[in-house]
Design a protein around this motif. Structure first.
Motif, mmCIF file in Angstrom:
data_model
loop_
_atom_site.group_PDB
_atom_site.id
_atom_site.type_symbol
_atom_site.label_atom_id
_atom_site.label_comp_id
_atom_site.label_asym_id
_atom_site.label_seq_id
_atom_site.Cartn_x
_atom_site.Cartn_y
_atom_site.Cartn_z
ATOM 1 N N GLN A 148 46.614 34.611 43.377
ATOM 2 C CA GLN A 148 46.637 34.229 41.914
ATOM 3 C C GLN A 148 46.510 32.867 41.529
ATOM 4 O O GLN A 148 45.871 32.610 40.438
ATOM 5 N N SER A 199 39.386 36.113 43.458
ATOM 6 C CA SER A 199 40.705 36.304 42.484
ATOM 7 C C SER A 199 40.927 37.499 42.288
ATOM 8 O O SER A 199 42.302 37.958 41.957
ATOM 9 N N ASP A 200 40.512 38.769 42.856
ATOM 10 C CA ASP A 200 40.793 40.131 43.308
ATOM 11 C C ASP A 200 41.712 40.403 44.257
ATOM 12 O O ASP A 200 41.253 40.270 45.360
ATOM 13 N N GLU A 201 43.081 40.261 44.224
ATOM 14 C CA GLU A 201 44.031 40.779 45.118
ATOM 15 C C GLU A 201 43.705 41.945 45.888
ATOM 16 O O GLU A 201 44.364 42.274 46.842
ATOM 17 N N ARG A 202 43.010 43.020 45.233
ATOM 18 C CA ARG A 202 42.765 44.194 45.550
ATOM 19 C C ARG A 202 41.671 44.494 46.495
ATOM 20 O O ARG A 202 41.556 45.438 46.906
ATOM 21 N N ARG A 203 41.043 43.474 46.479
ATOM 22 C CA ARG A 203 39.689 43.554 47.154
ATOM 23 C C ARG A 203 39.963 43.653 48.752
ATOM 24 O O ARG A 203 41.072 43.376 49.235
#
Length: 417
Positions: free
Chosen positions: A373, A385-389
């Motif tokens: 983040q 930036s995508d923590e769910r990647r």
């Protein structure tokens, strides 16, 4: 005019090692007229010492370099009790097997700093378990314990601080200072050891040993302590954001060790050059006078010199070159720290947060999420930036690895296994 006449004390003084000395004149005279034997104790609380212990190891190194005999005392006996000095709670008790395993692991570092042998100036590696484990309790109480005043023991800061906070101090821990004092007497009798050195938190324990020696008929004994070091920002030496800065190469790579010293705060560079390298004082004065962008080059010299002592010159220069390629050329250096992930897992794909934790760049998913983040995480030099990647085989580069970065200074290569 120099404060000390003897080479050893003069060297320690000008390099910033000395905090307290029990009898400056007497100890200086002793070092000036004969070969002196001195010791520092190391308790085996882990399989490796960390960078916080380097100041003590360097004191032993300079002692030998100025013609005297150092003893590195392994706490095979005292390690069964644990030093309570300035600790908020009791140490976890270790089994005898764990203690012996830790000692065997710790020993590997010392030969980089000291020359061991049988000569009068050769260093000695001794285990205090050799005499402490065979003590008869009743005889020890009668012959040694009678010389200690509980009133006085309670007045020492290391004990008083704990009691003032109303934190429990076990009878087992209370005995530690008696055992350490007895170590000094035993080393005096068997090895003509006249000086005990240690960090400033050991002052009370060392003075206890001097008093016990006086009561038990040893020659005059002496104490010398070094300051307890913190960085300019107040951080404890030997600790980093990723945990302890271990000295054993199997617990911390030469590259990561080099990076720890490369990241030294500007205000600490001159002080650390004096304490942790053997560069001449004239050269340290020249380097310490540099400022601006040049201070970064001095930090590289500091990092290379400290790493060369521990890991060897070749490993230190390789670490410096790896850092140069990574940070100055943006190249993918093969010598960057790496983590192996089973190929099957990469084919299925791992969550980014899980990968960050597995790589040792965060202690938990929550911490990893905060890094993402905050924009600090990159995969193959591209911000994520995508923590769910999900990260998998699709990110493996032509070099056969995935480059995972945290900020500008921390890089890990993910290798399929």
């Amino acid at each position: 005019m120099p404060r000390f006449k003897s080479d050893f004390l003069h060297t320690l003084d000008e390099r910033g090692f000395i905090h307290q000395v029990s009898d400056e004149g007497g100890l200086d005279a002793l070092f000036s007229k004969e070969i002196v034997t001195a010791y520092i104790g190391f308790d085996p609380t882990a399989p490796s010492l960390h960078a916080g212990s380097l100041i003590q190891i360097m004191m032993l190194h300079w002692m030998q370099q100025t013609g005297h005999r150092p003893i590195s005392l392994m706490g095979g006996g005292t390690g069964m009790v644990g030093d309570p000095s300035f600790k908020e709670e009791a140490r976890q008790l270790m089994t005898l097997d764990t203690i012996e395993s830790n000692i065997a692991s710790i020993k590997r570092v010392f030969s980089n700093y000291l020359a061991y042998g049988e000569g009068e100036r050769d260093a000695l590696m001794i285990n205090n378990g050799d005499w402490l484990r065979s003590l008869n309790y009743l005889e020890f109480l009668r012959d040694v314990g009678r010389h200690f005043s509980v009133n006085r023991m309670l007045s020492f800061d290391s004990v008083k601080t704990r009691l003032d906070r109303e934190q429990s101090l076990s009878f087992l821990e209370f005995n530690y200072m008696i055992l350490q004092a007895y170590d000094f007497v035993a080393l005096s009798k068997h090895y003509d050891c006249r000086l005990q050195m240690g960090g400033s938190d050991q002052w009370g324990n060392i003075i206890n040993g001097i008093d016990l020696g006086h009561r038990m008929g040893t020659p005059q004994l002496y104490a010398l302590t070094s300051p307890l070091l913190t960085t300019s920002s107040g951080a404890k030496m030997g600790k980093s954001a990723n945990g302890a800065v271990w000295l054993n190469p199997d617990m911390l790579s030469a590259y990561d060790f080099w990076q720890y010293w490369r990241n030294t705060e500007d205000a600490d560079v001159g002080r650390f050059l004096k304490l942790y390298t053997t560069l001449p004082m004239t050269e340290i004065a020249r380097l310490s006078a540099l400022g601006g962008a040049e201070i970064n080059e001095v930090k590289k010299i500091l990092a290379t010199e400290v790493t060369a002592f521990l890991h060897g010159r070749a490993a230190a220069e390789e670490a410096a070159e790896t850092a140069r390629k990574t940070f100055e050329e943006g190249a993918l250096a093969d010598n960057l720290p790496s983590v192996e992930i089973p190929t099957a897992e990469l084919e299925t794909g791992l969550g980014l947060l899980t990968l960050i934790v597995r790589a040792g760049l965060a202690a938990s998913n929550g911490e990893a999420r905060r890094h993402v983040q905050g924009g600090a995480v990159r995969i193959n030099d591209e911000a994520v930036s995508d923590e769910r990647r999900t990260i998998g085989s699709g990110e493996i580069t032509a070099d056969g690895v995935i480059k995972l970065s945290l900020g500008k200074k921390k890089h890990i290569l993910i290798r399929p296994a």
